[in-house]
Design a protein around this motif. Structure first.
Motif, PDB file in Angstrom:
ATOM      1  N   ALA A  12       0.824  -1.205   0.000  1.00  0.00           N
ATOM      2  CA  ALA A  12       0.000   0.000   0.000  1.00  0.00           C
ATOM      3  C   ALA A  12       0.862   1.261   0.000  1.00  0.00           C
ATOM      4  O   ALA A  12       1.876   1.342   0.700  1.00  0.00           O
ATOM      5  N   GLU A  13       0.436   2.230  -0.809  1.00  0.00           N
ATOM      6  CA  GLU A  13       1.131   3.508  -0.889  1.00  0.00           C
ATOM      7  C   GLU A  13       0.098   4.626  -0.932  1.00  0.00           C
ATOM      8  O   GLU A  13      -0.987   4.463  -1.493  1.00  0.00           O
ATOM      9  N   LEU A  23       2.850   6.257   6.432  1.00  0.00           N
ATOM     10  CA  LEU A  23       1.831   5.940   7.422  1.00  0.00           C
ATOM     11  C   LEU A  23       2.374   4.871   8.369  1.00  0.00           C
ATOM     12  O   LEU A  23       3.201   4.047   7.979  1.00  0.00           O
ATOM     13  N   THR A  24       1.874   4.885   9.605  1.00  0.00           N
ATOM     14  CA  THR A  24       2.239   3.818  10.523  1.00  0.00           C
ATOM     15  C   THR A  24       1.597   2.517  10.049  1.00  0.00           C
ATOM     16  O   THR A  24       0.616   2.527   9.295  1.00  0.00           O
ATOM     17  N   PRO A  25       2.114   1.363  10.473  1.00  0.00           N
ATOM     18  CA  PRO A  25       1.552   0.089  10.019  1.00  0.00           C
ATOM     19  C   PRO A  25       0.064  -0.059  10.297  1.00  0.00           C
ATOM     20  O   PRO A  25      -0.687  -0.548   9.432  1.00  0.00           O
ATOM     21  N   LEU A  26      -0.403   0.357  11.478  1.00  0.00           N
ATOM     22  CA  LEU A  26      -1.835   0.223  11.794  1.00  0.00           C
ATOM     23  C   LEU A  26      -2.678   1.124  10.901  1.00  0.00           C
ATOM     24  O   LEU A  26      -3.747   0.734  10.434  1.00  0.00           O
ATOM     25  N   THR A  27      -2.207   2.340  10.648  1.00  0.00           N
ATOM     26  CA  THR A  27      -2.961   3.257   9.799  1.00  0.00           C
ATOM     27  C   THR A  27      -2.972   2.766   8.351  1.00  0.00           C
ATOM     28  O   THR A  27      -3.981   2.895   7.650  1.00  0.00           O
ATOM     29  N   THR A  28      -1.866   2.191   7.912  1.00  0.00           N
ATOM     30  CA  THR A  28      -1.832   1.589   6.567  1.00  0.00           C
ATOM     31  C   THR A  28      -2.852   0.464   6.475  1.00  0.00           C
ATOM     32  O   THR A  28      -3.586   0.354   5.482  1.00  0.00           O
ATOM     33  N   ARG A  72      -6.639   6.515  14.664  1.00  0.00           N
ATOM     34  CA  ARG A  72      -6.079   6.152  13.356  1.00  0.00           C
ATOM     35  C   ARG A  72      -6.815   6.873  12.229  1.00  0.00           C
ATOM     36  O   ARG A  72      -6.192   7.260  11.220  1.00  0.00           O
ATOM     37  N   VAL A  73      -8.111   7.068  12.371  1.00  0.00           N
ATOM     38  CA  VAL A  73      -8.871   7.822  11.375  1.00  0.00           C
ATOM     39  C   VAL A  73      -8.349   9.251  11.299  1.00  0.00           C
ATOM     40  O   VAL A  73      -8.173   9.813  10.211  1.00  0.00           O
ATOM     41  N   LEU A  74      -8.103   9.846  12.471  1.00  0.00           N
ATOM     42  CA  LEU A  74      -7.577  11.210  12.489  1.00  0.00           C
ATOM     43  C   LEU A  74      -6.209  11.275  11.822  1.00  0.00           C
ATOM     44  O   LEU A  74      -5.926  12.192  11.035  1.00  0.00           O
ATOM     45  N   GLU A  75      -5.339  10.285  12.099  1.00  0.00           N
ATOM     46  CA  GLU A  75      -4.010  10.259  11.462  1.00  0.00           C
ATOM     47  C   GLU A  75      -4.149  10.136   9.945  1.00  0.00           C
ATOM     48  O   GLU A  75      -3.446  10.825   9.198  1.00  0.00           O
ATOM     49  N   LEU A  76      -5.073   9.284   9.499  1.00  0.00           N
ATOM     50  CA  LEU A  76      -5.243   9.087   8.059  1.00  0.00           C
ATOM     51  C   LEU A  76      -5.812  10.339   7.404  1.00  0.00           C
ATOM     52  O   LEU A  76      -5.368  10.730   6.310  1.00  0.00           O
TER      53      LEU A  76
END
Length: 465
Positions: A12-13, A23-28, A72-76
């Motif tokens: 994923a990119e 992105l961090t692994p969880l956010t990816t 994680r939604v906020l980070e994304l």
């Protein structure tokens, strides 16, 4: 709006305005999970279970789950919207699902086809399957070019991802097969072959793929016919070696070697042998009418100054007017040219002789005439010097290299000389000609080599999801 690009046909990119975003692994994993939903909303509890891989329901931790997902939604969203102009909320939307026993928060990823590679891939393949061959080949090749590895690689073993993975995998298989058909329809078996070869590597036990690959290779061998080597060379078009007969090269201009007197008489083989290329020229292209060839030669020779004229008592047979070696007369024949080049001297004893330096000088004088009068057609040349001209100092491999080196050296100065140099080797000469030496010359020349020795070499030839 920011230009967003999410890619999942491989690892994923995320790119925003052409800049990769880490992105961090969880956010990816969250991003890929939302892609796998194919535009449908995903409830928070399911997101937490799938992204964090938490098995079983844990009602007493619902608040904790919600907080984990919201972070994680906020980070994304921040990653999608570094300028904070609203793109994050546009792409990653918050919704309320009212069908559950209690309202439940869910998140939906909304991307246009040009913002998500697997959507663009699907559109290109579907349109390519309905297009005519040229358009189909273009669209299917573009679609397959988007593939970088396994789709949705971060969640490839998860049940929620399997429907999309299976559909994309099947679509890729269909695209590859149709791309092969389209390129075959266009006569480009050479472009179809790499696609089939990759399929065969990935599926070595698939009989259908093996048969497809075999049929493509057979067609390519048939297409090449007597062609033994083909190598593009910068500044010189294609260099080709074929097994066969010079006069069968009907699509090309021809080079025919002559002596400095331009004799054509073959009666009783006293002056010119019937077996020589000059002797065959009369029969094959001039219908046995030697006078017709003589008239065209004499007309062309008017543009050149003779060296001298032999006395009849010194040379009782054949022509007596001598021209400089390298003199080249372009003879028009059926819409193409035969380049008659003097590269040997016919002695008064009627024996033709030449030397390596004289042959090289004659070749160097030939190519400017080809460039001027050849109408940018392929030019075919035999292994001149290997027959009755008696260039005994060079073997056939060295003669081959001399022809190629002379041509490529000229083309570096005048690249529009001809689109193809075709060297025609008789089957009887082939076993005494080392084509690997030509491969070595081409390779070293491309990497800055300065030339090739006249010594005959015996080295070896080197002519995802």
């Amino acid at each position: 709006m920011a230009r967003i690009r999410v890619s999942v046909l491989g690892p994923a990119e995320l790119e925003v305005d052409g800049v990769p975003v880490r992105l961090t692994p969880l956010t990816t994993r969250l991003l890929v999970r939302l892609v796998a939903a194919e535009g449908e909303p995903v409830p928070v509890r399911r997101l937490h279970r799938d992204v964090w891989a938490v098995a079983g329901a844990q009602p007493h931790r619902t608040g904790r789950h919600r907080n984990d997902v919201q972070k994680r939604v906020l980070e994304l969203r921040r990653a999608l919207d570094p300028a904070q102009n609203g793109d994050g909320a546009r792409v990653l939307r918050t919704e309320q699902l009212l069908a559950a026993p209690a309202p439940e928060t869910a998140y939906r990823l909304v991307l246009a086809p040009d913002e998500l590679d697997c959507s663009e891939f699907t559109d290109l393949v579907n349109s390519g399957l309905l297009a005519p061959p040229a358009s189909a080949a273009d669209r299917l090749a573009a679609a397959l070019g988007l593939v970088r590895g396994r789709p949705l690689a971060e969640v490839a073993d998860e049940e929620f991802a399997l429907p999309l993975i299976r559909r994309l995998t099947a679509l890729r298989e269909t695209a590859r097969r149709q791309l092969i058909r389209s390129r075959v329809d266009l006569g480009r078996h050479d472009l179809a072959l790499p696609v089939a070869e990759r399929m065969a590597r990935e599926r070595p036990d698939d009989r259908d793929v093996a048969e497809l690959l075999g049929s493509l290779r057979d067609r390519l061998r048939e297409r090449h016919g007597q062609e033994l080597l083909r190598q593009p060379f910068p500044g010189a078009g294609d260099l080709v070696v074929v097994r066969g007969d010079l006069f069968d090269q009907e699509d090309a201009n021809l080079v025919v070697g002559f002596t400095d007197t331009f004799d054509t008489a073959t009666e009783r083989d006293l002056v010119i042998s019937r077996e020589s290329v000059q002797g065959q020229l009369v029969e094959r292209l001039f219908g046995g009418e030697r006078k017709l060839l003589d008239d065209r030669l004499q007309a062309g020779l008017k543009a050149f100054t003779p060296l001298r004229t032999e006395r009849i008592q010194d040379k009782p047979r054949g022509r007596r007017v001598r021209y400089p070696l390298g003199t080249t007369v372009p003879l028009p024949v059926d819409g193409r040219r035969v380049f008659a080049v003097a590269y040997s001297r016919l002695g008064n004893d009627l024996v033709a002789r030449s030397a390596p330096a004289e042959l090289r000088a004659s070749l160097d004088a030939l190519w400017p005439a080809v460039a001027r009068y050849g109408m940018y057609k392929p030019v075919a040349i035999p292994l001149i010097g290997s027959g009755l001209a008696r260039v005994v100092e060079l073997d056939r491999t060295q003669l081959l290299l001399m022809i190629v080196e002379s041509f490529t050296a000229h083309c570096r100065r005048e690249p529009t000389t001809a689109p193809e140099l075709r060297i025609v080797i008789r089957p009887a000469d082939l076993e005494r000609t080392d084509l690997s030496a030509l491969g070595t010359f081409l390779r070293t020349s491309r990497h800055g080599g300065t030339g090739v020795s006249t010594a005959s070499g015996d080295g070896g030839a080197q002519g995802r999801w």
